[in-house]
Scaffold this active site. Structure first.
Site, short mmCIF file in Angstrom:
data_model
loop_
_atom_site.label_atom_id
_atom_site.label_comp_id
_atom_site.label_asym_id
_atom_site.label_seq_id
_atom_site.Cartn_x
_atom_site.Cartn_y
_atom_site.Cartn_z
N ARG A 146 7.17 1.80 1.13
CA ARG A 146 7.50 0.59 1.35
C ARG A 146 7.93 -0.02 0.08
NH1 ARG A 146 5.25 -2.41 6.41
NH2 ARG A 146 6.50 -1.28 7.62
N GLY A 202 0.75 -1.10 -0.01
CA GLY A 202 -0.05 0.20 0.01
C GLY A 202 0.82 1.33 0.11
N SER A 207 -0.95 -5.25 5.14
CA SER A 207 -1.14 -5.75 6.87
C SER A 207 -2.72 -5.92 6.77
CB SER A 207 -0.76 -4.91 7.71
OG SER A 207 -1.34 -3.37 7.64
N ARG A 256 2.33 11.85 -8.34
CA ARG A 256 1.44 11.82 -7.11
C ARG A 256 2.32 11.36 -5.93
NH1 ARG A 256 -4.69 12.98 -7.80
NH2 ARG A 256 -4.51 13.43 -9.94
N ARG A 300 7.62 -4.65 12.64
CA ARG A 300 6.84 -4.28 11.30
C ARG A 300 7.70 -4.31 10.13
NH1 ARG A 300 1.48 -1.62 12.02
NH2 ARG A 300 1.30 -1.74 14.49
N ASP A 320 -2.39 -5.95 13.82
CA ASP A 320 -3.25 -5.91 15.11
C ASP A 320 -4.56 -6.63 15.15
OD1 ASP A 320 -3.83 -3.49 12.66
OD2 ASP A 320 -5.66 -4.23 13.52
N ARG A 377 -0.49 -8.56 -3.81
CA ARG A 377 -0.57 -7.52 -2.67
C ARG A 377 0.22 -8.07 -1.52
NH1 ARG A 377 -2.51 -3.91 1.08
NH2 ARG A 377 -3.60 -4.74 2.69
N1 HPA Z 1 -9.10 -2.47 9.34
C1 HPA Z 1 -8.75 -2.21 8.08
N2 HPA Z 1 -7.65 -2.65 7.53
C2 HPA Z 1 -6.71 -2.74 8.39
C3 HPA Z 1 -6.76 -3.01 9.69
C4 HPA Z 1 -8.15 -2.85 10.41
O1 HPA Z 1 -8.27 -3.06 11.53
N3 HPA Z 1 -5.60 -3.39 10.27
C5 HPA Z 1 -4.68 -3.33 9.17
N4 HPA Z 1 -5.36 -3.07 8.24
#
Ligand code: HPA
Length: 234
Positions: free
Chosen positions: A24, A20, A90, A43, A217, A204, A87
């Site tokens: 990175r 994304g 995370s 951009r 990370r 997370d 892709r």
């Molecule tokens: N929501 C949406 N996208 C994400 C999240 C989440 O909690 N964590 C990492 N990408």
């Protein structure tokens, strides 16, 4: 050149990794590719092309969310001939069995809506990953000792979600994690006969509240780059 990509024809490889974050993309290209060259910076969305074990590869940012990814993936496929798109990103964990730092290979991606929603009308299209990529990525990930889950994820339109009931239904139906891009990637790959996969690290956790420490990370992102590159050329 396209509206959003300044690369010349031939500057982009048939295999494209899509983090994304554009920075990175820069870090991954400089760390894992030989002869990486900047091929786009329109951009601030950076893209690089180099080689991995002699195979041409482009690593290009997708931005966050399906509308942004859709712009880049449409142009990468239709104007530059990309064929394999992976892709690397995370996700938030949604099941107790999924822990922070685990890898999820997204077999399918449920959505409320994708930018492609309009063409399906009453049909609920099932965006699906490419089986050969899932298989090869599973081998690469488990070979590195990474705990790896294969299954459904949820591609949400919002990070700051005001509808906890939707997440509850996803959890109830065994969805492994939530992110914001895979469903549109899979839909475009299906439309244009390409291979696609999302390789996701759990950063997370929506149920346990755990989060990946910031010092881990980069390492987990690096693991995803390696898994994606090994899968692409297996
Ligand atoms: N929501 C949406 N996208 C994400 C999240 C989440 O909690 N964590 C990492 N990408």
């Amino acid at each position: 050149m396209t509206v959003h990509i300044g690369a010349k024809p031939g500057d982009i490889a048939e295999t494209v990794l899509l983090p994304g974050d554009p920075y990175r993309a820069k870090w991954a290209a400089e760390t894992y590719l030989e002869d990486a060259k900047l091929i786009n910076e329109v951009r601030g969305m950076l893209g690089f092309t180099g080689t991995y074990k002699g195979n041409p590869v482009t690593i290009h940012g997708s931005g966050m969310g399906m509308p942004s990814l859709s712009i880049y993936v449409n142009e990468l496929i239709k104007d530059y001939g990309a064929k394999t798109l992976i892709r690397i990103g995370s996700c938030g964990g949604m099941q107790e069995k999924v822990a922070v730092r685990d890898v999820i290979l997204a077999m399918t991606a449920t959505t409320v809506s994708t930018p492609s929603r309009g063409i399906f009308k009453e049909v609920n299209f099932a965006p699906t990953a490419d089986w050969s990529l899932i298989q090869a990525a599973y081998q690469a990930a488990t070979g590195k000792g990474t705990t790896t889950h294969v299954g459904g994820i949820y591609s949400s339109d919002v990070f700051y979600d005001e509808r906890p009931d939707l997440n509850e239904q996803m959890v109830r139906h065994g969805v492994l994690g939530v992110e914001m891009e895979a469903a549109e990637l899979y839909t475009l790959a299906a439309r244009y006969d390409c291979r696609a996969l999302a390789v996701l690290t759990v950063s997370d956790h929506l149920i346990t509240g755990a989060a990946l420490p910031s010092d881990q990370r980069e390492r987990s992102f690096g693991d995803m780059v390696e898994i994606a590159l090994e899968a692409a050329f297996a």
